[in-house]
Design a protein around this motif. Structure first.
Motif, PDB file in Angstrom:
ATOM      1  N   PHE A 125       0.845  -1.140  -0.014  1.00  0.00           N
ATOM      2  CA  PHE A 125       0.007   0.134   0.115  1.00  0.00           C
ATOM      3  C   PHE A 125       0.884   1.272  -0.092  1.00  0.00           C
ATOM      4  O   PHE A 125       0.504   2.138  -0.848  1.00  0.00           O
ATOM      5  N   ASN A 126       1.794   1.218   0.861  1.00  0.00           N
ATOM      6  CA  ASN A 126       2.738   2.539   0.851  1.00  0.00           C
ATOM      7  C   ASN A 126       3.432   2.728  -0.494  1.00  0.00           C
ATOM      8  O   ASN A 126       3.804   3.728  -0.427  1.00  0.00           O
ATOM      9  N   LYS A 127       3.556   1.697  -1.284  1.00  0.00           N
ATOM     10  CA  LYS A 127       4.145   1.865  -2.654  1.00  0.00           C
ATOM     11  C   LYS A 127       3.276   2.428  -3.838  1.00  0.00           C
ATOM     12  O   LYS A 127       3.780   3.168  -4.729  1.00  0.00           O
ATOM     13  N   LEU A 128       1.799   1.881  -3.528  1.00  0.00           N
ATOM     14  CA  LEU A 128       1.136   2.298  -4.352  1.00  0.00           C
ATOM     15  C   LEU A 128       0.172   3.507  -4.052  1.00  0.00           C
ATOM     16  O   LEU A 128      -0.407   4.114  -4.767  1.00  0.00           O
ATOM     17  N   LYS A 129       0.314   3.886  -2.679  1.00  0.00           N
ATOM     18  CA  LYS A 129      -0.580   4.984  -2.354  1.00  0.00           C
ATOM     19  C   LYS A 129      -0.322   6.229  -3.178  1.00  0.00           C
ATOM     20  O   LYS A 129      -1.365   7.256  -3.447  1.00  0.00           O
ATOM     21  N   ARG A 130       0.913   6.688  -3.457  1.00  0.00           N
ATOM     22  CA  ARG A 130       0.995   7.888  -4.060  1.00  0.00           C
ATOM     23  C   ARG A 130       0.189   7.938  -5.449  1.00  0.00           C
ATOM     24  O   ARG A 130       0.308   9.072  -5.948  1.00  0.00           O
ATOM     25  N   ARG A 131       0.022   6.792  -5.959  1.00  0.00           N
ATOM     26  CA  ARG A 131      -0.865   6.880  -7.326  1.00  0.00           C
ATOM     27  C   ARG A 131      -2.066   6.315  -7.013  1.00  0.00           C
ATOM     28  O   ARG A 131      -2.595   5.641  -8.204  1.00  0.00           O
ATOM     29  N   LEU A 132      -2.767   6.533  -6.251  1.00  0.00           N
ATOM     30  CA  LEU A 132      -4.005   5.981  -5.765  1.00  0.00           C
ATOM     31  C   LEU A 132      -4.822   7.046  -5.681  1.00  0.00           C
ATOM     32  O   LEU A 132      -4.795   8.121  -5.084  1.00  0.00           O
ATOM     33  N   GLY A 133      -5.916   7.151  -6.758  1.00  0.00           N
ATOM     34  CA  GLY A 133      -6.901   8.117  -6.554  1.00  0.00           C
ATOM     35  C   GLY A 133      -8.276   7.729  -6.821  1.00  0.00           C
ATOM     36  O   GLY A 133      -8.533   6.783  -7.602  1.00  0.00           O
ATOM     37  N   VAL A 134      -9.242   8.602  -6.487  1.00  0.00           N
ATOM     38  CA  VAL A 134     -10.706   8.667  -6.874  1.00  0.00           C
ATOM     39  C   VAL A 134     -10.742   8.630  -8.346  1.00  0.00           C
ATOM     40  O   VAL A 134     -10.428   9.595  -8.930  1.00  0.00           O
TER      41      VAL A 134
END
Length: 206
Positions: A125-134
């Protein structure tokens, strides 16, 4: 002599490939690509509402294809919005885009992030959170933004080797550009937990 010829042919081949931009490298390692392939994609918080939106957008697209150019063009477009509005069966307006900066600031996304984190684990999650968006949402009766889908992906830099540029801008031997590595997975929230479905959403964002 034989080895010299083989080396010479190999060098010529590399030069030809490079001149055509056929040699390239990526800043993403295999582990990053594995994570994107396994966990990247669309996270759906409400399948029923998403299906409703997909059906309405299909109807709107079919109507747009029948629009003709001319003096009545804008009247035809307005008729689509009037007859096929982006309104859900619950009476709320939906949007197939990301929230505005103000909406991002005024709403709490922690519960939605938490559900995704529970599925993929904190490290991923910490690796992907930066590119996680609604990517789609609706506004409820109290003016609160309710996410329908979130998209996660990893951005990487591709570098190709060749001869680029011109006399005016100058020549260079490399050309770099950013691309997004996103899995085509679709995950549905069922009974409070995300489950990877058998569906694939290649190129889809919501």
């Amino acid at each position: 002599m034989k080895y010299f010829i083989l080396i010479f042919i190999s060098l010529i081949t590399l030069i030809i490939f490079a001149s055509c931009g056929l040699i390239q490298t990526s800043s993403a390692d295999k582990e990053t690509e594995r994570i994107a392939d396994e966990y990247g994609g669309i996270y759906v918080f409400d399948k029923e509402i998403r299906d409703e939106i997909k059906q309405r957008e299909k109807e709107r697209e079919e109507a747009r294809q029948k629009v003709t150019t001319g003096d009545t063009f804008w009247e035809q477009i307005e008729a689509i919005d009037k007859n096929l509005p982006r309104i859900l069966s619950n009476g709320c307006k939906y949007y197939i885009k990301g929230p505005s900066k103000q909406e991002l600031h005024e709403n709490d996304w922690s519960l939605y992030y938490q559900k995704i984190k529970e599925y993929m684990g904190e490290e991923v999650f910490n690796k992907l959170k930066r590119r996680l968006g609604v990517t789609s949402y609706y506004i409820d009766k109290n003016g609160k933004v309710i996410p329908i889908t979130m998209l996660t992906y990893i951005s990487t830099t591709i570098t190709t080797y060749g001869l680029y540029g011109d006399e005016g801008a100058g020549f260079r031997l490399t050309n770099s550009y950013s691309v997004d590595i996103a899995g085509d997975n679709i995950f549905y929230l069922e009974n409070g937990k995300f489950i990877k479905s058998d569906e694939k959403g290649k190129g889809a964002r919501h």
